[in-house]
Design a protein around this motif. Structure first.
Motif, PDB file in Angstrom:
ATOM      1  N   PHE A  61       0.872  -1.350   0.120  1.00  0.00           N
ATOM      2  CA  PHE A  61      -0.222   0.248   0.181  1.00  0.00           C
ATOM      3  C   PHE A  61       0.874   0.938  -0.594  1.00  0.00           C
ATOM      4  O   PHE A  61       1.936   1.198   0.883  1.00  0.00           O
ATOM      5  N   ARG A  62       0.417   2.049  -0.698  1.00  0.00           N
ATOM      6  CA  ARG A  62       1.318   3.636  -1.074  1.00  0.00           C
ATOM      7  C   ARG A  62       0.075   4.506  -0.806  1.00  0.00           C
ATOM      8  O   ARG A  62      -1.105   4.052  -2.014  1.00  0.00           O
ATOM      9  N   ALA A  63      -0.376   5.213  -0.270  1.00  0.00           N
ATOM     10  CA  ALA A  63      -0.776   6.299   0.015  1.00  0.00           C
ATOM     11  C   ALA A  63      -0.779   6.649  -1.836  1.00  0.00           C
ATOM     12  O   ALA A  63      -0.241   7.704  -1.553  1.00  0.00           O
ATOM     13  N   PRO A  64      -2.530   6.927  -2.561  1.00  0.00           N
ATOM     14  CA  PRO A  64      -2.006   8.501  -3.270  1.00  0.00           C
ATOM     15  C   PRO A  64      -2.101   9.393  -3.237  1.00  0.00           C
ATOM     16  O   PRO A  64      -2.401  10.046  -2.005  1.00  0.00           O
ATOM     17  N   VAL A 102      -9.904   0.753   6.718  1.00  0.00           N
ATOM     18  CA  VAL A 102     -10.180  -0.099   5.917  1.00  0.00           C
ATOM     19  C   VAL A 102     -10.030  -0.202   4.674  1.00  0.00           C
ATOM     20  O   VAL A 102     -10.407   0.501   3.706  1.00  0.00           O
ATOM     21  N   LEU A 103      -8.590  -1.181   4.041  1.00  0.00           N
ATOM     22  CA  LEU A 103      -8.506  -0.854   2.633  1.00  0.00           C
ATOM     23  C   LEU A 103      -8.649  -2.077   1.612  1.00  0.00           C
ATOM     24  O   LEU A 103      -8.932  -3.485   3.242  1.00  0.00           O
ATOM     25  N   VAL A 104      -8.674  -2.158   0.701  1.00  0.00           N
ATOM     26  CA  VAL A 104      -8.947  -3.775   0.028  1.00  0.00           C
ATOM     27  C   VAL A 104      -8.262  -4.279  -1.191  1.00  0.00           C
ATOM     28  O   VAL A 104      -6.999  -3.323  -1.570  1.00  0.00           O
ATOM     29  N   ALA A 105      -7.768  -5.297  -1.163  1.00  0.00           N
ATOM     30  CA  ALA A 105      -7.147  -6.041  -2.252  1.00  0.00           C
ATOM     31  C   ALA A 105      -7.667  -7.236  -2.651  1.00  0.00           C
ATOM     32  O   ALA A 105      -7.880  -8.023  -1.798  1.00  0.00           O
ATOM     33  N   ASP A 106      -7.639  -7.799  -4.374  1.00  0.00           N
ATOM     34  CA  ASP A 106      -7.533  -8.801  -4.595  1.00  0.00           C
ATOM     35  C   ASP A 106      -6.869 -10.141  -4.589  1.00  0.00           C
ATOM     36  O   ASP A 106      -7.015 -10.943  -4.767  1.00  0.00           O
ATOM     37  N   PHE A 112      -3.190  -2.665  -2.236  1.00  0.00           N
ATOM     38  CA  PHE A 112      -4.397  -1.715  -1.139  1.00  0.00           C
ATOM     39  C   PHE A 112      -4.906  -1.206  -1.613  1.00  0.00           C
ATOM     40  O   PHE A 112      -4.274   0.051  -1.935  1.00  0.00           O
ATOM     41  N   GLU A 113      -6.246  -0.990  -1.641  1.00  0.00           N
ATOM     42  CA  GLU A 113      -7.121   0.508  -1.832  1.00  0.00           C
ATOM     43  C   GLU A 113      -7.645   0.686  -0.416  1.00  0.00           C
ATOM     44  O   GLU A 113      -8.577   0.317   0.000  1.00  0.00           O
ATOM     45  N   LEU A 114      -7.925   2.187  -0.337  1.00  0.00           N
ATOM     46  CA  LEU A 114      -8.949   2.568   0.560  1.00  0.00           C
ATOM     47  C   LEU A 114     -10.777   1.863   0.035  1.00  0.00           C
ATOM     48  O   LEU A 114     -10.983   1.768  -1.011  1.00  0.00           O
ATOM     49  N   TRP A 115     -10.524   1.498   1.583  1.00  0.00           N
ATOM     50  CA  TRP A 115     -12.647   0.795   0.754  1.00  0.00           C
ATOM     51  C   TRP A 115     -13.078   1.395   2.160  1.00  0.00           C
ATOM     52  O   TRP A 115     -14.314   1.498   1.474  1.00  0.00           O
TER      53      TRP A 115
END
Length: 295
Positions: A61-64, A102-106, A112-115
């Motif tokens: 995860f790297r914050a946009p 919470v972050l989410v990824a496949d 991961f991206e923000l959920w």
């Protein structure tokens, strides 16, 4: 990709996700170099097949540029839920209370991206949210309300919506840090008690227990509480003796692919020397015991 041993990895708050179908372990944690000072860079992950040799780090995860939080990226925990991977982690910005989002990824390695920006009350200083799924299959989050706001740190449980994007009802107060006989207060008045790193585990005798960490006589300390009702709402009773009292903690339990129960913590609790450590555990008649030598 570089290969490391645990003593080479500068992580706090280690969390290990074991995925049998892949025969791989995934190690997440607070990146030690930027836990306290400077802008957070995000979260990394390491991978291993034997718990000894770890490849990485890989950025998961790297914050946009438009991400709301810019520091205190702490305590990532990753769970597989309904076919995707959800990361519960703490975030903060200047003038904004610390939250568990919470972050989410496949995939477990991300990206991961923000959920969900926050599952904790907007005016509370919180951290270390952990997911627990009850006997009915309903998700809950156990989290800490910080001593910086309440002095005597508090532990809460809140039921989550099935999509993990929000909460159902208000959080229930479970206990305060000072209720444990092994918890030691800090500050000039010795009245500041820490709650850190909850993790719930269903014992073989069906007891529901919670590991959590605080300050003890010999530094950072990991102890155990037991739910009298067997439910996350408690009430909770503290064990008289801690599990680990030698300046290490923020623990979680996992099983190896061979079925061995293991505990991981970071130790020591002194920056910049904190490292992940894995212990084999014995479980007998409702008691958890650390085996002397780490794996």
């Amino acid at each position: 990709m570089n290969v490391h041993r645990l003593e080479d990895i500068h992580f706090r708050d280690p969390y290990i996700l074991a995925i049998p179908s892949r025969k791989k372990y995934y190690l997440y944690g607070s990146i030690g170099q930027n836990v306290w000072k400077g802008p957070a860079i995000g979260f990394d992950v390491y991978e291993s097949e034997d718990l000894i040799h770890w490849s990485g780090p890989s950025p998961c995860f790297r914050a946009p540029a438009d991400f709301w939080s810019d520091h205190h990226y702490w305590a990532p925990e990753v769970y597989e839920w309904e076919g995707r991977f959800y990361m519960f982690a703490s975030f903060k910005a200047e003038g904004v209370p610390r939250v568990t989002g919470v972050l989410v990824a496949d995939q477990p390695e991300g990206p991961f991206e923000l959920w969900c920006r926050s599952l904790t009350p907007p005016d509370w200083e919180c951290l270390d949210g952990t997911l627990y799924v009850d006997d009915q299959g309903d998700p809950w989050m156990i989290f800490c309300k910080e001593w910086v706001q309440v002095e005597d740190g508090e532990m809460y449980a809140v039921r989550l919506k099935p999509d993990l994007k929000g909460t159902i009802g208000k959080p229930d107060l479970l206990f305060k840090a000072s209720e444990a006989s092994w918890s030691v207060g800090g500050g000039e008045q010795r009245n500041r008690y820490v709650t850190d790193g909850p993790f719930l585990y269903r014992m073989q005798n069906d007891e529901l227990v919670m590991m959590w960490s605080t300050s003890g006589q010999d530094g950072y300390t990991l102890g155990l509480a037991r739910s009298v009702s067997g439910k996350p709402q408690g009430p909770w009773k503290q064990d008289e003796k801690p599990l680990f009292a030698n300046n290490g903690g923020h623990g979680m339990l996992f099983r190896t692919f061979e079925g061995q129960l293991c505990l991981t913590i970071h130790a020591p609790n002194n920056h910049p020397n904190e490292r992940p450590v894995i212990f084999r555990m014995q479980e007998n008649h409702g008691q958890l015991t650390l085996m002397v030598n780490p794996t």
